[in-house]
Design an enzyme around this catalytic site. Sequence first.
Site, PDB file in Angstrom:
ATOM      1  N   PRO A 148       0.792  -1.498  -0.213  1.00 52.13           N
ATOM      2  CA  PRO A 148      -0.020  -0.295   0.028  1.00 52.13           C
ATOM      3  C   PRO A 148       1.185   1.748  -0.037  1.00 52.13           C
ATOM      4  CG  PRO A 148      -0.686  -1.799   1.451  1.00 52.13           C
ATOM      5  CD  PRO A 148      -0.061  -1.935   1.496  1.00 52.13           C
ATOM      6  N   THR A 179      -1.119  -9.319  -9.089  1.00 51.70           N
ATOM      7  CA  THR A 179      -2.012 -10.395 -10.335  1.00 51.70           C
ATOM      8  C   THR A 179      -2.078 -11.470  -9.444  1.00 51.70           C
ATOM      9  OG1 THR A 179      -1.579  -8.836 -11.438  1.00 51.70           O
ATOM     10  CG2 THR A 179      -1.521 -10.984 -12.195  1.00 51.70           C
ATOM     11  N   GLU A 267       8.751  -7.740 -18.378  1.00 53.68           N
ATOM     12  CA  GLU A 267       8.362  -8.155 -18.844  1.00 53.68           C
ATOM     13  C   GLU A 267       8.159  -6.300 -19.649  1.00 53.68           C
ATOM     14  OE1 GLU A 267       8.112  -6.324 -14.420  1.00 53.68           O
ATOM     15  OE2 GLU A 267       5.746  -6.170 -14.182  1.00 53.68           O
ATOM     16  N   ARG A 268       9.012  -5.560 -19.357  1.00 51.93           N
ATOM     17  CA  ARG A 268       8.831  -4.094 -20.590  1.00 51.93           C
ATOM     18  C   ARG A 268       8.692  -5.173 -22.397  1.00 51.93           C
ATOM     19  NH1 ARG A 268      12.769  -0.581 -16.748  1.00 51.93           N
ATOM     20  NH2 ARG A 268      11.484  -0.841 -15.152  1.00 51.93           N
TER      21      ARG A 268
END
Lengths: 405, 276
Positions: A148, A179, A267-268
Amino acid sequence: MIEWSEQHQAIFSAFRRFVQQEIAPLRDELEHGTLPPYDVLRKMFATFGLKELAEMRFAKALEQDAAADRPASDSEQDDGVGGDMVAMQMIPIIELSRVSPGMVTALGVSAGLTAGTILSRGTRAQKERWGRELLTLDRIGAWAITEPGSGSDAFGAMTSTARRDGDEYLLNGNKTFITNGPYADTIVFICKLDEGNDPKVRKVLSFVLDRGMPGLTQSKPLRKMGLHASPTGELFLEDVRVGRERLLGETEEISYRTGAKDTFKTERTGVVAMALGIVEECLELCVNYAKTRVQFGKPIGEFQLIQLKIAKMEVARMNIQNLAFRLIELARKGKKMSLAEASACKLYCAGAASEVALEAVQLFGGNGYMAEYRVEQLARDAKVLQIYGGTDEIQVSQIARSLLE
Amino acid sequence: MKILVALKRVADPANHNKVKIPASGDRIDTAGLEWQINPFDLYALETALRLTENGKNPKKREGEVVVLTIGPKETETNLRSALATGADRAIRIEAVDEELDGRLVAHALAKIVEEEKPDVVMMGKQVVDSETNMVGQVLAELLDWPMATFAATIQEQPDGLLVEREVDGGVAKVKVTLPAVVTVDLRIVSPTSVRSKHTEAGFKYPYEEVRFAPLPAIMQAKKKPLAIKNLSELTPDLKSTTRYVKYEAPPGRKAGIKVKDVQELVQKLATEAKVI
């Protein structure tokens, strides 16, 4: 590489047929979050022999481990095979993203990110215990870093902790935006080793957790703007007791940051394929609509303002496709993008996909705002590409830093 | 069992609006069309694969499936997709599409059959581009083989094939001895429509269409043999005897009219539509 090969085309059409037959009919259920994406992904794996490929990939990773001490993530150093592998990974992502970008995220985090982390950093026993089943989708994985209070500043503001307790560790902390969090069977939990020292200098450690462990709570899916096919949740850890066999690498002396860079790069580059799928679909839908939608007595494609939108979409499509070709060509030569270049790719593709999808909504007018015409879903889904895997702002700073340093 | 499956490429039926006829009307403009295998021929391929496996393990082949097409080099794409789907090898007969007709194709196939000696020649019941349906029948005549057309189910028996054909008012059962020519209908890809002698009792296919090609098979399709023959060498003395006089797009649909009442409707049906 200047165009997709005949083989690539064959893979495209096979996946397109699968997506149309098996996934498009489930779109409403996936959009409303009443259907987790995993069973249809497993069906896709079974249909295309991806499960066997995953088994082979796993066996190869173990073999390489035994043969040399170089890390498994550098396994693409051979003539052309690496390029084929990258193309074969991209094509399903492109086709899936045309209908369900969320499904790509759910799949990528489980079989890509989570499995990849364990395979590149785990001990042989850990790879065998969790790696194979994550790669084959028999188990669903989640990779928990965000909290958070810590997003872009993932390590600086991280408050999740591991405390030594005899030979074991006690884990505590809250994770969010995870996810597959609600359904994950296996979770890579990233936290800091609390030795009573200053949080800034604490070591970063990763632990592998299983669903149902005492003290671990997985939330229900969170409501969000888009990407509904990908369940996102929170994780709560209260004194979760783990042995050393769950500490990734079974050592505290492992620099997290080096491994993380490779993860970010993968990821990119995945975002390139997702953006291409979204843009291709928007363009195709828009061209058909512009030809058939009649206003003021003629198809709207005859109006220059509509033509401008379509032409800009085509420019974006060409640019993204060329970046995809570059990624494949680099892999063929056994090379990889630098982090700055991967960041530049991600920044451009995410922005282009968002813009194209929003323009598609505009081109469709009132119909575009309605779920039935699908472009509004793609616009909501595309937005996340500018946020996850490093926000646009983080990409900008990484590109600039590499130029200015 | 050795099966020869004849495939024809057709313009993608889902993109029929891309078919254009030039003003001269002497041909169909094929530029920009997307090509795929005639759907009924794909069902024939699926049928041949089912007849040469036990169902449970498609990798273990119980016979041979050879796919064949007649056309230019680009058709090799379609052959390779058939190889990826599971066929063992392929033959392409080099020819120009415009110079072909059903009779010529049947003669060329007959020559290949002489060389290949398959147990069954299989193809779709018709092609979806010109909606013609003759190659199978002409071929059976040329070879003097038994034939079963419009097959909806096929059961392999010790002495041949038991074929069910859907006909008006029921099902006709045809028993053919081998070698034979079989053309297949849509229902042949239902889960239990095809039973080879290897198919286990009670086995059902979990899909009702041509199977998907697994990714590794797509990658390896290039390595499967693909032989090239020349139409002019197979049938040196033959030419197409079909002459296409003119192509014309069907007239566009006109807007309908609204009628005031039943009386006017009946009157128009009688005087204008002349259906009552």
